[in-house]
Scaffold this motif. Structure first.
Motif, PDB file in Angstrom:
ATOM      1  N   ARG A   2       2.293 -15.271   7.208  1.00  0.00           N
ATOM      2  CA  ARG A   2       1.847 -13.939   7.624  1.00  0.00           C
ATOM      3  C   ARG A   2       2.919 -13.167   8.374  1.00  0.00           C
ATOM      4  NH1 ARG A   2      -3.831 -14.740  10.261  1.00  0.00           N
ATOM      5  NH2 ARG A   2      -3.447 -12.631  10.986  1.00  0.00           N
ATOM      6  N   GLU A  59      -6.417  -5.626   5.869  1.00  0.00           N
ATOM      7  CA  GLU A  59      -6.138  -7.042   6.024  1.00  0.00           C
ATOM      8  C   GLU A  59      -7.000  -7.648   7.124  1.00  0.00           C
ATOM      9  OE1 GLU A  59      -2.082  -8.351   5.248  1.00  0.00           O
ATOM     10  OE2 GLU A  59      -2.213  -9.200   7.247  1.00  0.00           O
ATOM     11  N   ALA A  70      -3.031  -0.588   5.502  1.00  0.00           N
ATOM     12  CA  ALA A  70      -2.851  -1.973   5.063  1.00  0.00           C
ATOM     13  C   ALA A  70      -3.336  -2.926   6.143  1.00  0.00           C
ATOM     14  CB  ALA A  70      -1.389  -2.231   4.740  1.00  0.00           C
ATOM     15  N   LEU A  96      -6.296 -17.047  11.388  1.00  0.00           N
ATOM     16  CA  LEU A  96      -5.772 -17.262  12.730  1.00  0.00           C
ATOM     17  C   LEU A  96      -5.698 -15.953  13.506  1.00  0.00           C
ATOM     18  CD1 LEU A  96      -2.808 -19.760  12.181  1.00  0.00           C
ATOM     19  CD2 LEU A  96      -5.116 -20.243  12.954  1.00  0.00           C
ATOM     20  N   LEU A 129      -4.964 -17.615   7.210  1.00  0.00           N
ATOM     21  CA  LEU A 129      -5.351 -16.202   7.162  1.00  0.00           C
ATOM     22  C   LEU A 129      -6.356 -15.833   8.239  1.00  0.00           C
ATOM     23  CD1 LEU A 129      -5.559 -15.348   3.377  1.00  0.00           C
ATOM     24  CD2 LEU A 129      -3.688 -15.114   4.985  1.00  0.00           C
ATOM     25  N   HIS A 162       4.668 -10.936   6.737  1.00  0.00           N
ATOM     26  CA  HIS A 162       4.845  -9.696   5.987  1.00  0.00           C
ATOM     27  C   HIS A 162       4.481  -8.514   6.873  1.00  0.00           C
ATOM     28  CE1 HIS A 162       0.650 -10.840   5.659  1.00  0.00           C
ATOM     29  NE2 HIS A 162       0.375  -9.564   5.511  1.00  0.00           N
ATOM     30  N   PRO A 208       3.257  -4.480   7.301  1.00  0.00           N
ATOM     31  CA  PRO A 208       2.650  -3.376   6.577  1.00  0.00           C
ATOM     32  C   PRO A 208       3.769  -2.455   6.094  1.00  0.00           C
ATOM     33  CG  PRO A 208       1.640  -3.679   8.737  1.00  0.00           C
ATOM     34  CD  PRO A 208       2.817  -4.576   8.673  1.00  0.00           C
ATOM     35  N   PRO A 209       3.648  -1.764   4.968  1.00  0.00           N
ATOM     36  CA  PRO A 209       2.448  -1.585   4.161  1.00  0.00           C
ATOM     37  C   PRO A 209       2.066  -2.759   3.267  1.00  0.00           C
ATOM     38  CG  PRO A 209       4.264  -0.390   3.192  1.00  0.00           C
ATOM     39  CD  PRO A 209       4.771  -0.979   4.459  1.00  0.00           C
ATOM     40  N   ALA A 210       2.746  -3.902   3.372  1.00  0.00           N
ATOM     41  CA  ALA A 210       2.319  -5.037   2.572  1.00  0.00           C
ATOM     42  C   ALA A 210       1.047  -5.596   3.199  1.00  0.00           C
ATOM     43  CB  ALA A 210       3.401  -6.098   2.541  1.00  0.00           C
ATOM     44  N   ARG A 211       0.114  -6.039   2.350  1.00  0.00           N
ATOM     45  CA  ARG A 211      -1.067  -6.693   2.907  1.00  0.00           C
ATOM     46  C   ARG A 211      -1.540  -7.767   1.944  1.00  0.00           C
ATOM     47  NH1 ARG A 211      -6.215  -5.302   0.915  1.00  0.00           N
ATOM     48  NH2 ARG A 211      -6.057  -3.698  -0.677  1.00  0.00           N
ATOM     49  N   ILE A 212      -2.161  -8.770   2.502  1.00  0.00           N
ATOM     50  CA  ILE A 212      -2.734  -9.823   1.668  1.00  0.00           C
ATOM     51  C   ILE A 212      -4.081  -9.313   1.182  1.00  0.00           C
ATOM     52  CG2 ILE A 212      -3.640 -12.151   1.682  1.00  0.00           C
ATOM     53  CD1 ILE A 212      -1.497 -12.812   3.765  1.00  0.00           C
ATOM     54  N   ALA A 213      -4.216  -9.141  -0.129  1.00  0.00           N
ATOM     55  CA  ALA A 213      -5.431  -8.544  -0.664  1.00  0.00           C
ATOM     56  C   ALA A 213      -6.489  -9.598  -0.937  1.00  0.00           C
ATOM     57  CB  ALA A 213      -5.117  -7.768  -1.938  1.00  0.00           C
ATOM     58  N   SER A 214      -6.065 -10.801  -1.272  1.00  0.00           N
ATOM     59  CA  SER A 214      -7.052 -11.854  -1.496  1.00  0.00           C
ATOM     60  C   SER A 214      -6.347 -13.185  -1.403  1.00  0.00           C
ATOM     61  CB  SER A 214      -7.692 -11.699  -2.883  1.00  0.00           C
ATOM     62  OG  SER A 214      -6.765 -12.114  -3.873  1.00  0.00           O
ATOM     63  N   LEU A 251     -10.253  -8.531   5.764  1.00  0.00           N
ATOM     64  CA  LEU A 251     -10.202  -9.749   4.956  1.00  0.00           C
ATOM     65  C   LEU A 251     -10.200 -10.976   5.860  1.00  0.00           C
ATOM     66  CD1 LEU A 251      -9.677 -10.722   1.911  1.00  0.00           C
ATOM     67  CD2 LEU A 251      -7.380 -11.162   2.732  1.00  0.00           C
ATOM     68  N   ARG A 290     -12.804 -15.598   8.256  1.00  0.00           N
ATOM     69  CA  ARG A 290     -13.210 -16.383   9.426  1.00  0.00           C
ATOM     70  C   ARG A 290     -14.710 -16.655   9.385  1.00  0.00           C
ATOM     71  NH1 ARG A 290      -9.404 -14.291  12.511  1.00  0.00           N
ATOM     72  NH2 ARG A 290     -10.501 -12.365  12.920  1.00  0.00           N
ATOM     73  N   ARG A 347       0.423   4.507   5.799  1.00  0.00           N
ATOM     74  CA  ARG A 347       0.132   3.409   4.880  1.00  0.00           C
ATOM     75  C   ARG A 347      -0.015   2.096   5.624  1.00  0.00           C
ATOM     76  NH1 ARG A 347       5.105   4.950   1.106  1.00  0.00           N
ATOM     77  NH2 ARG A 347       4.214   6.743   0.056  1.00  0.00           N
ATOM     78  N   ALA A 348       0.893   1.888   6.585  1.00  0.00           N
ATOM     79  CA  ALA A 348       0.886   0.631   7.319  1.00  0.00           C
ATOM     80  C   ALA A 348      -0.437   0.458   8.039  1.00  0.00           C
ATOM     81  CB  ALA A 348       2.040   0.613   8.314  1.00  0.00           C
ATOM     82  N   SER A 365      10.524  -1.605   1.141  1.00  0.00           N
ATOM     83  CA  SER A 365      10.783  -2.334   2.369  1.00  0.00           C
ATOM     84  C   SER A 365      10.292  -1.528   3.555  1.00  0.00           C
ATOM     85  CB  SER A 365      12.261  -2.619   2.518  1.00  0.00           C
ATOM     86  OG  SER A 365      12.991  -1.440   2.296  1.00  0.00           O
ATOM     87  N   GLU A 403       0.838  -1.202   0.000  1.00  0.00           N
ATOM     88  CA  GLU A 403       0.000   0.000   0.000  1.00  0.00           C
ATOM     89  C   GLU A 403       0.871   1.249   0.000  1.00  0.00           C
ATOM     90  OE1 GLU A 403      -3.233   0.521  -0.204  1.00  0.00           O
ATOM     91  OE2 GLU A 403      -3.773  -1.597  -0.307  1.00  0.00           O
ATOM     92  N   VAL A 404       1.541   1.510  -1.107  1.00  0.00           N
ATOM     93  CA  VAL A 404       2.287   2.756  -1.210  1.00  0.00           C
ATOM     94  C   VAL A 404       1.471   3.703  -2.071  1.00  0.00           C
ATOM     95  CG1 VAL A 404       4.580   1.889  -0.751  1.00  0.00           C
ATOM     96  CG2 VAL A 404       3.641   1.665  -3.015  1.00  0.00           C
TER      97      VAL A 404
END
Lengths: 301, 306, 350
Positions: B70, C324, C320, B98, B96, B72, B74-80, C327, C332, C316-317, B306, B30-31
């Motif tokens: 899991r 998440e 995100a 948990l 996902l 990773h 943020p700003p990385a996120r699992i979108a689907s 999601l 769940r 941003r974090a 990063s 998410e940048v």
């Protein structure tokens, strides 16, 4: 054209820990010859003394003993003032070897100016663009004003090569020039070096730990182990018919897709202490000799 | 749960049961202009299999590995997507969904990871013994001192490190030795999956060889599955059962190793294969594969934030 | 110029496509100097406004106010239309004094900042670059200056110098001599790290002269550090001079914020409740310190880009993480509704 004769190079480092001083011999009586149009590969692990030899050849370090004799084709020695013009180096890490503050143009224009290869500003600018085009960085006028962080690793290494060649160097020391690059770019950069070498009849010392590229990009391979030359010869002979235990170990350790599943069937870890670093096999003479002794003390079986 | 799809590549072993199923996984950074680091990845890992994950810097292979458990940030996120772990006991775990505490218990216990440059991840001021003990106690608080000692000595012996080294500090060990200790730590709780992200890249070839041999041998003894991530395709061809090739966040080819070597379909895979001169093949063999001085756009693609 | 590679043919020598960053903006190419400028933030803006305002007051103010030394018979009156900041015990205009004192303090700060930075740059950078004996000698010197307790020495020196020759420059020199050492240590460490980078080695290999390597290759990469140290030196000098003047050891021929406070103290401003006499100079000192510190924080972000990324990425974090979580919650819910085994499946992991 310029050739380099390295004879009995020795480099000792003093390590101080507390009051104790120990001497570490990084390079032990290494001799090698670089001639125009030929590539010599210097192969070894980290700590084998490869980079120390590069530093001595580029006069960043002084050898403890031994000589580096650089001569023009007509046999006259290269004077000190011209040494930096003749012998140049490509560094390992393209992300560290370019100053983040300066433009690409600065990096190439400086050696041109230092060695008085250009006069006016316009002339310099044109030479810079020419150099960039020689290393396939086009459009050159787009690349020249940029700064290093705007280029990819491969592009940076091309800039570094252009900088090394800018003074009109005839001897090129390439210290692991592709090990920091992505695999699909590596051959491109090596092919570029190969082409420039043929065009300019450069004498190249290719320092690497990768046997496969050493074999394909060099005429001669010198294997270094613990600062000593343990095997030397034509590249195919050294790789396909290794004599010394250490070379055999290296050849075995290099991944080879031709032989899948080989890992599991390997013999167990090799006892490093069992490897004899006191002998050297020379494929040119087809004889063993003592390693780590002056070259003049000729072959003994 | 019977949603396990047919493996994307061909499984080498017909009786192979999956231990991990990744479906349609997308990871987005998410940048300012969101970057999709992993695009719709489908992956099935079988029990006791070594799955190679090949790709160049910035292709998303590390992001994928981190997303699987899991890790990773943020700003990385699992979108689907869905990540299902098929436990040896027959239960399925949806990673996902948990909760944090469950996730902590899951990591390392069922799935462990050896990071890039992991040998520098050891705590410099604690002995190997203390670090192994801490890991054990964090997950098995009821272990006795004797059990801990036995287990620590056992894992070190398995990775080829003398148990007498338990009292050593990391700086007293060589790089290869530290990497072995990290692998020992990863297998301390007998996980069913080990993810290894460039575990040997920083090491010399000979040391790298010793460690690879150890991993292959351990896999046969303990029957865990390995996801082995590296840019070194020849190395993967030698050790893995199947190989997934990633380009720009997508898995462009997933194939049994020998078939990938002989009959790669995707042009990028062929290109990668051609990038490695063969050691024992005829001189100049690699040139015929048509590698030129150019770089692909993929090679210069955006680096992972990063 | 033929390329001997058989298959790749004419394409072999084509250029690699420009990196993806290329077409982003077609505008003029940004120079190296550009990256030395901090990004504008509200805090930096506030700092710049404070510094700018006070400097302007110090520069222009003295020309607009009357004679600060003029003695009147309206002693110790509060702020009024005639004297916006009131008068001192001897009827002098506080505003006029303040304008002159601000100018004096800024002068001292600037002079000391330049002197201390020049000293630290010379001893720190040059020593570290040359290495060996020179480095050892310079290090020893800066270490000696580092352990000398600053303020007591300043007091001793100021006390030793006779009052009539204790001018602005003497005080500035004393302050500069006692404040450069710490910066030199930091610069030495930074130089040692920069000196070992490959681009410096590359410059040496290509034949650059040492002074050019220092000024062209190394110095630009140290500029943010030097700028930060300059700002810090200015703050330290203004405060140090104020302290000296307050105990009566200030410059004899100039008026600074410190001397103002000294006279306010001697004139019993505090017991008499004459706040307009001591609050303005104190406030100006505090605001100068605050403004320069705010500027310094922004320079820190250039030296250590992590600080900047931290600020940029925090937002941003958060986003995100929230997306998440949604999601995971959805997953769940869908997992629990049709399949009652799901909670049980998670059991063994506990």
């Amino acid at each position: 054209m310029t050739s380099v004769q390295v004879t009995d190079l020795v480099k000792d480092y003093t390590i101080r820990s507390g009051l104790k001083r120990t001497r570490l011999r990084a390079v032990d009586h290494v001799s090698l010859e670089l001639t125009p149009g030929r590539t010599v590969a210097l192969v070894g692990e980290s700590g084998s003394g490869k980079s120390t030899i590069a530093k001595i050849l580029t006069r960043m370090e002084r050898p403890t003993s031994g000589t580096v004799d650089v001569r023009f084709d007509d046999g006259t020695p290269v004077p000190d003032a011209a040494y930096r013009r003749e012998v140049q180096m490509v560094f390992q890490d393209p992300f560290a070897s370019l100053n983040p503050f300066h433009s690409i143009e600065h990096h190439i224009a400086r050696p041109l100016r230092i060695h008085k290869r250009t006069g006016t500003k316009e002339e310099t600018h044109r030479s810079v663009l020419d150099m960039l085009e020689r290393v396939n960085l086009t459009p050159a006028d787009n690349i020249a004003p940029r700064r290093p962080h705007e280029l990819s690793g491969g592009q940076r290494q091309r800039v570094a090569i252009a900088r090394a060649l800018a003074p009109g160097a005839r001897v090129l020391i390439a210290d692991e020039p592709v090990s920091m690059l992505d695999v699909s770019i590596r051959l491109g950069v090596l092919n570029l070096l190969g082409r420039l070498q043929r065009e300019d009849r450069l004498a190249v010392l290719y320092i690497t730990h990768d046997l496969a590229t050493a074999r394909h990009f060099s005429d001669e391979i010198v294997v270094l182990y613990r600062g000593r030359v343990v095997e030397r010869g034509p590249s195919d002979a050294v790789i396909l018919d290794p004599h010394h235990d250490y070379t055999k170990l290296l050849a075995l350790a290099a991944p080879d897709p031709e032989r899948p599943g080989r890992v599991a069937s390997d013999a167990g870890p090799v006892d490093r202490d069992a490897i004899d670093d006191g002998v050297c096999y020379d494929h040119f003479t087809g004889r063993w000799r003592e390693a780590g002794v002056p070259a003049a003390a000729e072959e003994r079986t | 749960m019977t949603t396990t799809p047919a493996p994307a590549g061909t499984a080498p072993d017909p009786r192979a049961r999956p231990v991990l199923t990744v479906e349609d996984l997308t990871v987005v950074y998410e940048v300012d202009e969101p970057v999709t680091a992993v695009k719709n990845a489908d992956l099935t890992l079988h029990r006791g299999e070594i799955l190679g994950l090949a790709g160049e810097s910035g292709c998303g292979k590390t992001t994928l590995a981190y997303a699987i458990n899991r890790l990773h940030r943020p700003p990385a996120r699992i979108a689907s997507g869905r990540i299902a772990f098929h436990d040896a006991s027959g239960d399925d775990i949806d990673i996902l969904s948990l909760e944090d505490a469950e996730l902590r218990a899951f990591r390392w216990n069922k799935l462990s990871m050896v990071f890039q440059g992991a040998m520098n991840a050891l705590n410099p001021v604690a002995t190997v013994r203390a670090q192994l003990r801490d890991t054990l106690l964090a997950h098995r608080p009821r272990m006795t001192r004797k059990e801990i000692r036995h287990r620590s000595e056992d894992v070190l012996r398995r990775v080829g490190v003398d148990p007498r080294r338990l009292g050593s500090y990391p700086h007293e060990l060589s790089g290869g030795m530290r990497q072995r200790v990290m692998i020992a730590m990863a297998m301390l709780l007998e996980p069913q999956i080990m993810i290894m992200d460039e575990p040997t890249t920083a090491l010399d070839v000979v040391v790298q060889r010793d460690i690879l041999r150890e991993i292959v041998r351990l896999r046969e003894e303990l029957d865990f599955a390995v996801v082995f991530i590296t840019h070194d395709l020849p190395l993967l061809l030698e050790i893995s059962d199947r190989i997934a090739v990633m380009l720009d966040g997508e898995i462009v080819e997933l194939e049994a190793a020998d078939r990938l070597y002989r009959d790669a379909r995707h042009p990028y895979t062929r290109r990668l294969l051609g990038s490695f001169p063969s050691l024992s093949g005829s001189r100049g063999a690699f040139i015929r594969t048509g590698v030129d001085e150019t770089e692909t756009p993929a090679a210069t693609a955006t680096e992972e934030p990063s | 110029m033929t390329n001997p590679k058989p298959v790749s043919g004419p394409q072999a020598d084509t250029a690699e496509p420009p990196a993806e960053t290329a077409p982003r903006d077609g505008g003029p190419v940004r120079s190296g100097w550009r990256m030395l400028l901090p990004t504008m933030t509200p805090w930096l803006a506030l700092g710049l406004v404070l510094i700018g305002g006070i400097t302007l007051f110090g520069l222009i103010g003295p020309h607009l106010v009357g004679d600060p030394g003029q003695i009147r018979d309206q002693g110790l009156t509060g702020p009024s239309a005639e004297f916006p900041l009131g008068t001192t015990q001897t009827g002098q205009d506080v505003l006029a004094q303040l304008a002159h004192a601000t100018r004096g303090s800024l002068q001292i700060g600037f002079i000391v900042g330049v002197l201390a930075t020049a000293l630290s740059a010379f001893f720190g950078i040059y020593g570290a670059y040359r290495g060996r004996f020179i480095d050892e000698a310079f290090s020893l010197l800066s270490n000696v200056f580092l352990v000398i307790p600053g303020l007591p020495l300043v007091i001793v020196i100021s006390g030793f110098v006779p009052r009539e020759s204790r001018g602005l420059w003497t005080i500035a020199l004393v302050l500069a001599l006692t404040s450069w050492a710490a910066s030199a240590r930091v610069l030495r460490a930074q130089t040692l790290s920069v000196r070992n980078r490959d681009y410096v080695a590359a410059a040496q290999v290509s034949g650059e002269r040492p002074w050019r390597v220092i000024t062209v290759e190394i110095l630009p990469n140290l500029l943010p550090v030097i700028a930060s140290q300059f700002v810090f030196a200015v703050i330290a000098a203004i405060l140090g001079e104020a302290g000296l003047a307050f105990i009566g050891l200030g410059a004899s021929n100039s008026s600074t914020l410190g001397t103002m406070l000294f006279y306010a103290q001697n004139g019993f401003a505090l017991p008499l409740g004459a706040w307009w006499w001591f609050v303005p100079p104190g406030l100006i000192i505090a605001l100068i310190g605050m403004g320069l510190s705010l500027v310094n924080f922004s320079i820190d972000e250039i030296i250590n880009p992590k600080l900047k990324n931290l600020r940029l990425h925090r937002k941003r974090a958060r986003r995100a993480a929230r997306l998440e979580r949604e999601l995971a919650r959805a997953s769940r819910r869908s997992g629990q509704a049709p399949d009652t085994d799901a909670p049980a499946a998670e059991e063994p992991t506990r």
